[in-house]
Enzyme design. Sequence first.
Site, PDB file in Angstrom:
ATOM      1  N   TYR A 164     -29.270 -25.644 -11.187  1.00 26.95           N
ATOM      2  CA  TYR A 164     -28.182 -26.499 -10.689  1.00 26.95           C
ATOM      3  C   TYR A 164     -28.738 -27.823 -10.145  1.00 26.95           C
ATOM      4  O   TYR A 164     -28.217 -28.904 -10.436  1.00 26.95           O
ATOM      5  CB  TYR A 164     -27.472 -25.694  -9.599  1.00 26.95           C
ATOM      6  N   LYS A 168     -27.978 -31.549 -11.415  1.00 26.53           N
ATOM      7  CA  LYS A 168     -27.273 -32.464 -10.515  1.00 26.53           C
ATOM      8  C   LYS A 168     -28.044 -33.762 -10.262  1.00 26.53           C
ATOM      9  O   LYS A 168     -27.446 -34.830 -10.196  1.00 26.53           O
ATOM     10  CB  LYS A 168     -26.973 -31.757  -9.188  1.00 26.53           C
TER      11      LYS A 168
HETATM   12  N1  NAD Z   1     -17.820 -26.993  -3.307  1.00 25.48           N
HETATM   13  C1  NAD Z   1     -18.923 -27.603  -2.901  1.00 25.48           C
HETATM   14  O1  NAD Z   1     -19.332 -27.548  -1.716  1.00 25.48           O
HETATM   15  C2  NAD Z   1     -19.718 -28.406  -3.873  1.00 25.48           C
HETATM   16  C3  NAD Z   1     -20.943 -28.942  -3.446  1.00 25.48           C
HETATM   17  C4  NAD Z   1     -21.664 -29.734  -4.314  1.00 25.48           C
HETATM   18  C5  NAD Z   1     -21.183 -29.968  -5.589  1.00 25.48           C
HETATM   19  N2  NAD Z   1     -19.999 -29.397  -5.989  1.00 25.48           N
HETATM   20  C6  NAD Z   1     -19.558 -29.675  -7.347  1.00 25.48           C
HETATM   21  O2  NAD Z   1     -18.194 -30.036  -7.353  1.00 25.48           O
HETATM   22  C7  NAD Z   1     -17.610 -29.663  -8.612  1.00 25.48           C
HETATM   23  C8  NAD Z   1     -16.348 -28.853  -8.386  1.00 25.48           C
HETATM   24  O3  NAD Z   1     -16.708 -27.618  -7.808  1.00 25.48           O
HETATM   25  P1  NAD Z   1     -15.712 -26.707  -6.925  1.00 25.48           P
HETATM   26  O4  NAD Z   1     -16.433 -26.454  -5.659  1.00 25.48           O
HETATM   27  O5  NAD Z   1     -14.364 -27.307  -6.904  1.00 25.48           O
HETATM   28  O6  NAD Z   1     -15.772 -25.327  -7.738  1.00 25.48           O
HETATM   29  P2  NAD Z   1     -14.728 -24.644  -8.738  1.00 25.48           P
HETATM   30  O7  NAD Z   1     -15.454 -23.488  -9.319  1.00 25.48           O
HETATM   31  O8  NAD Z   1     -13.442 -24.392  -8.046  1.00 25.48           O
HETATM   32  O9  NAD Z   1     -14.467 -25.768  -9.825  1.00 25.48           O
HETATM   33  C9  NAD Z   1     -15.187 -25.926 -11.016  1.00 25.48           C
HETATM   34  C10 NAD Z   1     -14.215 -25.887 -12.167  1.00 25.48           C
HETATM   35  O10 NAD Z   1     -14.907 -26.221 -13.373  1.00 25.48           O
HETATM   36  C11 NAD Z   1     -14.370 -25.427 -14.403  1.00 25.48           C
HETATM   37  N3  NAD Z   1     -15.324 -25.325 -15.511  1.00 25.48           N
HETATM   38  C12 NAD Z   1     -16.475 -24.624 -15.554  1.00 25.48           C
HETATM   39  N4  NAD Z   1     -17.086 -24.775 -16.740  1.00 25.48           N
HETATM   40  C13 NAD Z   1     -16.303 -25.612 -17.463  1.00 25.48           C
HETATM   41  C14 NAD Z   1     -16.410 -26.155 -18.771  1.00 25.48           C
HETATM   42  N5  NAD Z   1     -17.443 -25.853 -19.566  1.00 25.48           N
HETATM   43  N6  NAD Z   1     -15.432 -26.975 -19.215  1.00 25.48           N
HETATM   44  C15 NAD Z   1     -14.370 -27.276 -18.419  1.00 25.48           C
HETATM   45  N7  NAD Z   1     -14.214 -26.779 -17.179  1.00 25.48           N
HETATM   46  C16 NAD Z   1     -15.168 -25.960 -16.701  1.00 25.48           C
HETATM   47  C17 NAD Z   1     -14.108 -24.074 -13.745  1.00 25.48           C
HETATM   48  O11 NAD Z   1     -13.190 -23.290 -14.499  1.00 25.48           O
HETATM   49  C18 NAD Z   1     -13.603 -24.495 -12.370  1.00 25.48           C
HETATM   50  O12 NAD Z   1     -12.198 -24.574 -12.316  1.00 25.48           O
HETATM   51  C19 NAD Z   1     -18.711 -28.919  -9.378  1.00 25.48           C
HETATM   52  O13 NAD Z   1     -19.368 -29.807 -10.247  1.00 25.48           O
HETATM   53  C20 NAD Z   1     -19.653 -28.496  -8.277  1.00 25.48           C
HETATM   54  O14 NAD Z   1     -20.955 -28.275  -8.750  1.00 25.48           O
HETATM   55  C21 NAD Z   1     -19.267 -28.629  -5.163  1.00 25.48           C
END
Ligand code: NAD
Length: 302
Positions: A164, A168
């Site tokens: 990851y 990133k």
């Molecule tokens: N939540 C946090 O604290 C956090 C921290 C750092 C980064 N992020 C990043 O933020 C983004 C959103 O994450 P989140 O926390 O809302 O999690 P989440 O799991 O709710 O959202 C991710 C979404 O991406 C979709 N997805 C996965 N693979 C896919 C693909 N191949 N094609 C299309 N859609 C796909 C999933 O179905 C899911 O709905 C991600 O990139 C995550 O890495 C989140």
Amino acid sequence: MTISFEGRVAIVTGAGGGLGRAYALELAKRGAKVVVNDLGGARDGSGHSDAALKVVEEIEAMGGEAMSNGGSVSEYEQMVEMVARAKERWGGVHVLINNAGILRDKSFTKMEPADFEMVVRVHLIGSAFATKACWDLMREQNYGRILMTASSTGLFGNFGQANYGAAKLGLAGLTKTLYLEGAKNNIKVNTLAPVAATRMTEDIFPEEAFKLFGPENVVPAALYLVSEDSPTNAIVGAGAGGYHSAWVTMNKGVLLPPAERTVEGFAANWDKISDRAGDFVPQSGAEQSAVIIAQLQAAMKG
Ligand SMILES: NC(=O)c1ccc[n+]([C@@H]2O[C@H](COP(=O)([O-])OP(=O)(O)OC[C@H]3O[C@@H](n4cnc5c(N)ncnc54)[C@H](O)[C@@H]3O)[C@@H](O)[C@H]2O)c1
């Protein structure tokens, strides 16, 4: 001053839940027509569901316009088709938020190569594919706002997330070249490192903290970074009402005379080579060579 997205078409990948859903709802509230992309899989990327369709229904219920797309960001043809549909129905694509993501956490010792590859494929290759699918259209329009979703893991590291983190930080790198290539066509590209209570973090955050980190707190940063007057090449962190910036910096270092260009000479100068005093933020890779050339010229004069 209200920041409007009236007349704009926005694609948010992975918008079936979590942060992406929050971005899609707010973009629609502010007048954008929104493509809600999500293949609706589980946290590790397996399976499918109609998560995107549900968010479209939410947007329509509040009087907004949206279309769902169940394509996978890691399939380039599916991204091309998604962009073609948006263009056909709404005439263009102005905003792309690359947000889709999965997790397959394990210490590097225990991580299967396939889990490394899959995570890089969704986050890094997926964001590159979705961006590539929009790129020529944004150039033709002379307008594009693109957000890459990085993470504190990419910028600073985190135990158990080698796959990851590599993906990133790769996205921050993608921003740094695309902002240069997009500049003459008014395409701005930024990087966001969010912290939010979603299914991705539900077993990481303690319960009390989970309540403080609602995804709605990240929305202001994400939407500003894809708005008309956004900066470009920014790296922004956001979570629970805290907002900050991060930079990739370099210091001036030293120019070693030929006799000192040995492993021992390098070691003897390590304190100066690693001293942060006077560090700065290069605006492109060329500045690394420019610093060295300036030092060589100064040495020749002196
Ligand atoms: N939540 C946090 O604290 C956090 C921290 C750092 C980064 N992020 C990043 O933020 C983004 C959103 O994450 P989140 O926390 O809302 O999690 P989440 O799991 O709710 O959202 C991710 C979404 O991406 C979709 N997805 C996965 N693979 C896919 C693909 N191949 N094609 C299309 N859609 C796909 C999933 O179905 C899911 O709905 C991600 O990139 C995550 O890495 C989140």
